[in-house]
Scaffold this motif. Structure first.
Motif, short mmCIF file in Angstrom:
data_model
loop_
_atom_site.label_atom_id
_atom_site.label_comp_id
_atom_site.label_asym_id
_atom_site.label_seq_id
_atom_site.Cartn_x
_atom_site.Cartn_y
_atom_site.Cartn_z
N GLN A 108 -1.90 6.06 1.83
CA GLN A 108 -2.98 5.15 2.62
C GLN A 108 -2.63 4.76 4.05
O GLN A 108 -3.56 4.80 4.74
CB GLN A 108 -3.01 3.91 1.55
N GLU B 89 -3.35 7.81 6.21
CA GLU B 89 -4.65 8.14 6.30
C GLU B 89 -5.31 7.27 7.21
O GLU B 89 -6.35 7.49 8.25
CB GLU B 89 -5.28 8.08 5.02
N LYS B 90 -4.97 5.84 7.06
CA LYS B 90 -5.61 4.80 8.08
C LYS B 90 -5.36 5.15 9.60
O LYS B 90 -5.97 4.94 10.45
CB LYS B 90 -5.07 3.49 7.59
N LYS B 91 -4.03 5.65 9.72
CA LYS B 91 -3.68 5.84 11.44
C LYS B 91 -4.23 7.23 11.94
O LYS B 91 -4.33 7.30 13.20
CB LYS B 91 -2.14 6.26 11.30
N ASN B 92 -4.78 7.89 11.10
CA ASN B 92 -5.43 8.95 11.54
C ASN B 92 -4.58 9.86 12.63
O ASN B 92 -5.06 10.57 13.75
CB ASN B 92 -6.89 8.73 12.38
N LYS C 55 0.70 -1.10 -0.01
CA LYS C 55 0.00 -0.16 0.02
C LYS C 55 0.99 1.23 -0.06
O LYS C 55 1.90 1.22 0.52
CB LYS C 55 -0.87 0.03 1.26
#
Length: 477
Positions: free
Chosen positions: A434, A437-440, A430
């Motif tokens: 990506q 963004e997933k980790k916030n 990935k």
């Protein structure tokens, strides 16, 4: 045939030749190199003989009629290409260059004799030693002629170096907004521009230009008038004062009299210094060639960031293969010069007491090296640099897939978390964005900044190709 004599005895000399017995003995003794003495060295020697004849005539030590005939012969030789049949001695020779000095003396004497209706070899009227070589020794004429030759050979090298620098600068401007991945130790580092690469190549060459010019400046000082070992034996005061200015007028070079004529090193240190600057140039050219070969590798399984102009078929068995032949030849010229520099260093170090006997190999190495480096820079510029294009899609793809943006994340979330996200990106396939963004753990504004390559590559282009330092904005109190 004509018979000439010296302190060793008699020798038959072909009647058709302008050279004499000393040259013939050198031809017999030094069948080493198929290359004869460099034309620029011969030309400088002839100019020295002209200046010496004029100076000795005005001092009253040389009959003005004899001087006139010597000067006339030198002008004939200088107004035509150097004829290697007149000056055939190998460029590698024993005797510290005495054979070349005597070769020039003999040719001038015999040409002068012929012009006044005398037979070649009729030296009682115009003698190679007594008249043409008056006030001189190989000790001072040979290094002086070598310096003049080097100054002239360096002119096209410096011109070509300047043109190569300009060509690299043009490409630096052309690719100033073409983004790519930088690499350290062949591993992905952080984004940069392709223009940055060309800028990084030209800067060392600019320094080379200055170093070579500085080394060249020491060559303008001649020890003419020093005669044997710098003692000034058999040399008039008038000659010592006027020989270099007269020679400067003939050569159209700003030559100066060395302050210390009794210089046992014969200024060999200046040749070593010059050779060192040329070796540095060779190193920098080879580094550029290495990078060009790597960046153009492919076309499918390599980096293929740039395209070198296709110059010839690359294989006798693999159809369609095209090799980076221009960088390859530049590499080889550089490798050759590394050897020349080692030769110059060894020859200078091996000189003993009041004369270095190995100046012929010093000059051969420098002359050949300068000419080859000049030609290598010309073909690099014309056949490679000027025609380079970029593969923008490949460069953009490398940046998109890179985990180097983790470097920009580290100040926000710390080195360890940034490294963890980079490893996850590599493991999963990935993109780093990506994962981020997933980790916030970033605001939308921070993400936009982190992945905006224009912000990452902060060293924007300027006319000086330098880094732009942006002062932090002042907050209103």
């Amino acid at each position: 045939m004509r018979i000439e004599s010296d302190s060793l005895g008699q020798l038959n000399i072909p009647q058709s030749t302008y050279y004499g017995i000393h040259t013939q003995r050198a031809l017999n003794n030094f069948p080493i190199s198929k290359a004869s003495t460099h034309p620029e060295l011969i030309r400088a020697f002839i100019e020295i003989k002209q200046a010496a004849a004029q100076t000795n005539a005005t001092s009253g030590n040389l009959n003005r009629s004899v001087a006139k005939h010597i000067v006339s012969a030198t002008k004939i030789l200088l107004n035509q290409p150097i004829d290697t049949t007149m000056f055939p001695i190998s460029d590698i020779q024993g005797g510290a260059g005495t054979s070349t000095n005597m070769n020039v003396n003999e040719v001038i004497a015999n040409l002068a004799l012929e012009k006044v209706g005398r037979q070649r070899g009729d030296y009682q009227f115009i003698h190679p030693n007594d008249h043409v070589n008056m006030g001189q020794s190989t000790n001072d004429t040979y290094p002086s002629a070598g310096k003049i030759a080097l100054i002239r050979l360096l002119a096209p090298l410096l011109n070509e170096l300047t043109q190569l620098i300009d060509a690299l600068g043009n490409k630096a401007d052309e690719f100033s907004t073409t983004y790519k991945m930088g690499r350290t130790q062949l591993q992905d580092a952080v984004p940069m521009t392709l223009g940055n690469s060309f800028h990084a190549w030209l800067k060392p060459l600019l320094r080379d230009n200055l170093r070579i010019q500085s080394a060249r400046d020491s060559l303008y000082y001649l020890n003419m008038g020093g005669s044997a070992i710098g003692s000034g034996i058999n040399v008039s005061y008038h000659y010592q004062v006027h020989i270099v200015p007269n020679l400067a007028g003939i050569t159209k070079l700003p030559l100066k009299q060395a302050h210390d004529l009794f210089d046992a090193t014969q200024n060999l240190d200046s040749f070593v210094a010059l050779s060192g600057t040329l070796k540095t140039l060779a190193v920098n050219l080879s580094k550029i060639a290495n990078d060009l070969r790597l960046l153009s590798s492919g076309p499918r399984s390599g980096l293929l960031e740039i395209n070198l102009p296709a110059k010839q078929a690359g294989s006798s068995i693999m159809p369609g293969k095209v090799n980076p032949v221009i960088p390859e030849v530049v590499n080889q010229v550089a490798f050759e010069y590394f050897g020349f520099d080692a030769t110059v260093t060894a020859a200078a170090e091996a000189g003993q007491l009041e004369l270095n006997a190995f100046e012929p190999i010093v000059f051969k190495s420098l002359f050949t090296g300068i000419e080859h480096l000049t030609a290598a820079m010309a073909t690099l510029r014309i056949n490679a640099i000027d025609g380079i294009t970029s593969n923008k899609n490949r460069l953009a793809q490398d940046i998109d897939l890179s985990v180097s943006f983790a470097t920009a994340m580290a100040p926000i979330v710390g080195y360890q978390l940034a490294a963890k996200m980079a490893k996850e990106s590599l493991r999963t396939g990935k993109s780093l964005r990506q994962i981020a963004e997933k980790k916030n753990c970033f605001t939308p504004e921070e993400l936009a900044h982190i992945f905006k390559v224009e912000d990452i590559v902060i060293n924007a282009r300027t006319p000086e190709h330098g880094l732009v330092l942006h002062a932090p904005e002042q907050k209103n109190s």
